[in-house]
Design a protein around this motif. Structure first.
Motif, short mmCIF file in Angstrom:
data_model
loop_
_atom_site.label_atom_id
_atom_site.label_comp_id
_atom_site.label_asym_id
_atom_site.label_seq_id
_atom_site.Cartn_x
_atom_site.Cartn_y
_atom_site.Cartn_z
N LYS A 63 0.85 -1.18 0.00
CA LYS A 63 0.00 0.00 0.00
C LYS A 63 0.89 1.24 0.00
O LYS A 63 1.78 1.36 0.84
N GLU A 64 0.63 2.14 -0.95
CA GLU A 64 1.39 3.38 -1.03
C GLU A 64 0.47 4.54 -0.71
O GLU A 64 -0.70 4.56 -1.14
N SER A 65 0.97 5.53 0.03
CA SER A 65 0.13 6.67 0.36
C SER A 65 0.99 7.91 0.53
O SER A 65 2.14 7.85 0.97
N ALA A 66 0.41 9.05 0.15
CA ALA A 66 1.08 10.34 0.26
C ALA A 66 0.05 11.45 0.15
O ALA A 66 -0.95 11.30 -0.56
N PRO A 67 0.26 12.57 0.81
CA PRO A 67 -0.58 13.74 0.53
C PRO A 67 -0.31 14.23 -0.90
O PRO A 67 0.76 13.99 -1.45
N ALA A 68 -1.26 14.91 -1.48
CA ALA A 68 -1.02 15.48 -2.80
C ALA A 68 0.06 16.55 -2.72
O ALA A 68 1.02 16.55 -3.51
N ASN A 69 -0.06 17.44 -1.73
CA ASN A 69 0.94 18.47 -1.49
C ASN A 69 1.69 18.15 -0.20
O ASN A 69 1.21 17.37 0.62
N VAL A 70 2.86 18.75 -0.03
CA VAL A 70 3.62 18.51 1.19
C VAL A 70 2.81 18.96 2.40
O VAL A 70 2.42 20.13 2.51
N ASP A 71 2.54 18.01 3.28
CA ASP A 71 1.72 18.27 4.47
C ASP A 71 2.21 17.30 5.55
O ASP A 71 1.75 16.16 5.62
N GLY A 72 3.14 17.77 6.37
CA GLY A 72 3.75 16.89 7.37
C GLY A 72 2.76 16.22 8.29
O GLY A 72 2.79 14.99 8.47
N PRO A 73 1.85 16.97 8.93
CA PRO A 73 0.88 16.32 9.82
C PRO A 73 0.01 15.28 9.11
O PRO A 73 -0.30 14.23 9.68
N LYS A 74 -0.40 15.58 7.88
CA LYS A 74 -1.19 14.60 7.13
C LYS A 74 -0.37 13.35 6.83
O LYS A 74 -0.88 12.23 6.93
N GLU A 75 0.91 13.53 6.50
CA GLU A 75 1.74 12.35 6.23
C GLU A 75 1.92 11.52 7.50
O GLU A 75 1.96 10.28 7.43
N VAL A 76 2.02 12.17 8.64
CA VAL A 76 2.10 11.43 9.90
C VAL A 76 0.86 10.55 10.07
O VAL A 76 0.96 9.37 10.45
N GLN A 77 -0.31 11.09 9.78
CA GLN A 77 -1.54 10.31 9.88
C GLN A 77 -1.51 9.11 8.94
O GLN A 77 -1.91 7.99 9.32
N LEU A 78 -1.04 9.32 7.72
CA LEU A 78 -0.95 8.22 6.76
C LEU A 78 0.04 7.16 7.23
O LEU A 78 -0.19 5.96 7.07
N PHE A 79 1.14 7.61 7.81
CA PHE A 79 2.13 6.67 8.34
C PHE A 79 1.54 5.84 9.48
O PHE A 79 1.71 4.61 9.53
N GLN A 80 0.86 6.49 10.39
CA GLN A 80 0.27 5.77 11.51
C GLN A 80 -0.76 4.75 11.04
O GLN A 80 -0.82 3.63 11.57
N ALA A 81 -1.54 5.12 10.02
CA ALA A 81 -2.49 4.16 9.45
C ALA A 81 -1.76 2.99 8.81
O ALA A 81 -2.19 1.83 8.93
N ALA A 82 -0.66 3.29 8.14
CA ALA A 82 0.10 2.23 7.47
C ALA A 82 0.68 1.24 8.47
O ALA A 82 0.72 0.03 8.22
N THR A 83 1.12 1.71 9.63
CA THR A 83 1.70 0.79 10.62
C THR A 83 0.64 -0.14 11.20
O THR A 83 0.98 -1.22 11.71
N ARG A 84 -0.63 0.25 11.10
CA ARG A 84 -1.70 -0.62 11.59
C ARG A 84 -2.12 -1.66 10.56
O ARG A 84 -2.48 -2.78 10.92
N THR A 85 -2.07 -1.30 9.28
CA THR A 85 -2.56 -2.20 8.24
C THR A 85 -1.45 -2.97 7.53
O THR A 85 -1.72 -3.96 6.86
#
Length: 368
Positions: free
Chosen positions: A86-108
Motif C-alpha cells: 500500500k502506497e500513500s502520500a498527501p497530494a501536497n507537502v503536508d507533514g501532519p497529514k503524512e504522519v496520519q498516513l504513516f500511523q495508518a500504514a503501521t496498523r494495516t
C-alpha cells in the motif's frame, strides 16, 4: 553512451508522457486513497509465497522525487509474489497529514513500512511508537530525527555531500577560473539535512576551485508554482549571475521554463529527473542534473522488507548508499529512454538492485 555514476562514498552526506505523472500519482495515490500492488498474494499455508503486508509512505505526489520513489516501491512489490503493498502520500507537502498516513500504514501493513518525509521532526514519536509495536521500519532518502533511529535502524540514501560535489564539478568547465560574481542557490526546503549537505558539498568545491565567486542561498519554496515564482524573481533581480543552482527537484524545472519564456540562456545545475528538467538538458537549458536515483532507493527498501518477512532474513542496520548519477548532454538520450515508462525504469534498475541486494556489505556503512 556510458552512464556517469558514483560508487560508494561516505554515508549520509524521459521523456515522460503526460500520462506518466498520472501513473505515478495513481500508484502513490493521494491522502484519501491507497493502492495495493504486488504478485498474487497467497499465504504460506496455501502452498504459495508467504504474504508480506508492506507500505510505502512519502510526502507528496506532485514532485518528481516522490513519483520516482512510488514507482520503485511498486516495481519491487511486483517482483515479489505474495507482497501486498500500500502506497500513500498527501497530494501536497503536508507533514501532519503524512504522519496520519504513516500511523495508518503501521496498523494495516504490520510486516514493514518504508517512509520518506520532508518533515522528519514530526515523525520522532510516531516512529518510536511503531518500533515499540514491532513494525519493521526503513527510512528512505532522509534520515530520521535524532532518537528515532532507534526504531528505523536502516536508511536507504546517498552521500549527499557527494551529490553537491558532483554538481559543482559538472558546472566547473563552464566557469572560467578567474570568474567573479554570484552563484544563486535556491533551496526548496531550507534546513532539510539532505539538501543542506548537497549545498555544503557544492560550496566546498566551488570555494576551492573558483574562490572569487559569492554564494547566494535563498528559500526557493516547495510547491511548483511558488518555486517558479521565486526563481523568476531571483533571476530578474540577479540577471548576470554566474550560475543558478538548486539541490532539489524543482529548480531545473522552473529555470528551464524561465529561459524558454525569457529567451536568455543561463548556466543551470540541479538535482532529480523531472521530465521538464530532462528536456532542459536535451535542449541546452540545463548543464547537468545529479540524480539520487530515487526509484532504486525505494525498490531496495521494499525488497529488503519483503525478504525479512518472506525469507526470514534480518533487516540490515546502518546506511545503505545506492549511489547517484550525473546526467548531461553526453548521456541524456540514454536517460530519456530509461525514463520513458515505468517498465523501462524497471528493466534498467532491476539488475542494479539485484547486484546490490546480493552484496549488501558493499553498500552499507554504520549509521551516525
Amino acid at each position: 553512451m556510458t552512464l556517469v555514476s558514483r560508487g560508494w562514498r561516505a554515508a549520509l552526506s524521459v521523456v515522460l508522457s503526460a500520462g506518466l505523472v498520472a501513473v505515478a500519482a495513481g500508484c502513490g495515490d493521494s491522502d484519501d486513497k491507497s493502492s495495493g500492488s504486488g504478485g498474487s498474494a497467497t499465504s504460506s499455508d496455501g502452498g504459495g509465497a508467504k504474504t508480506a503486508k508492506l507500505a510505502f509512505v512519502y510526502p507528496t505526489t506532485e514532485t518528481n522525487f516522490g513519483q520516482e520513489m512510488a514507482l520503485g516501491a511498486k516495481a519491487a512489490a511486483d517482483d515479489r509474489p505474495g507482497v501486498e503493498l500500500k502506497e500513500s502520500a498527501p497530494a501536497n507537502v503536508d507533514g501532519p497529514k503524512e504522519v496520519q498516513l504513516f500511523q495508518a500504514a503501521t496498523r494495516t501493513s504490520e510486516d514493514g513500512v518504508a517512509m520518506m518525509t520532508l518533515t522528519p521532526d514530526l515523525f520522532l514519536r510516531p516512529l518510536l511508537t511503531a518500533g515499540q509495536q514491532g513494525v519493521p521500519l526503513v527510512a528512505v532518502d532522509v534520515p530520521p530525527a535524532k532518537g528515532a533511529e532507534k526504531a528505523a535502524k536502516l536508511l536507504i540514501g546517498n552521500s549527499n555531500v557527494g551529490i553537491g560535489e558532483d554538481l559543482a564539478k559538472a558546472l566547473l568547465p563552464k566557469i572560467p577560473e578567474d570568474a567573479s560574481g554570484e552563484v544563486l542557490i535556491g533551496t526548496d526546503t531550507p534546513g532539510l539535512p539532505v539538501l543542506e549537505q548537497r549545498n555544503q558539498g557544492f560550496k566546498d568545491v566551488m570555494s576551492k576551485e573558483r574562490p572569487n565567486l559569492k554564494m547566494v542561498v535563498f528559500d526557493a519554496k516547495q510547491s511548483p508554482t511558488d518555486n517558479y515564482n521565486t526563481w523568476s524573481a531571483q533571476v530578474k533581480a540577479h540577471p548576470n549571475a554566474v550560475a543558478y543552482v538548486g539541490p532539489g527537484s524543482q529548480a531545473a524545472v522552473s529555470l528551464t521554463r524561465i529561459q524558454k519564456r525569457g529567451g536568455k540562456k543561463l548556466l543551470v545545475g540541479a538535482c532529480d529527473l523531472d521530465p521538464v528538467a530532462l528536456e532542459g538538458v536535451k535542449d541546452g537549458y540545463v548543464e547537468a542534473l545529479i540524480s539520487p536515483e530515487h526509484f532504486l532507493k525505494a525498490y531496495i527498501a521494499i525488497a529488503l522488507l519483503a525478504a525479512q518477512k518472506q525469507d526470514g532474513k534480518d533487516l540490515p542496520e546502518g546506511v545503505w548508499n545506492t549511489g547517484e548519477l550525473t546526467v548531461n548532454s553526453k548521456n541524456i538520450d540514454e536517460i530519456l529512454t530509461r525514463q520513458e515508462s515505468p517498465a523501462a525504469r524497471k528493466a534498467f534498475f532491476k539488475p542494479v538492485a539485484d547486484k546490490q541486494l546480493a552484496a549488501p556489505d558493499q553498500y552499507l556503512a554504520p549509521g551516525s
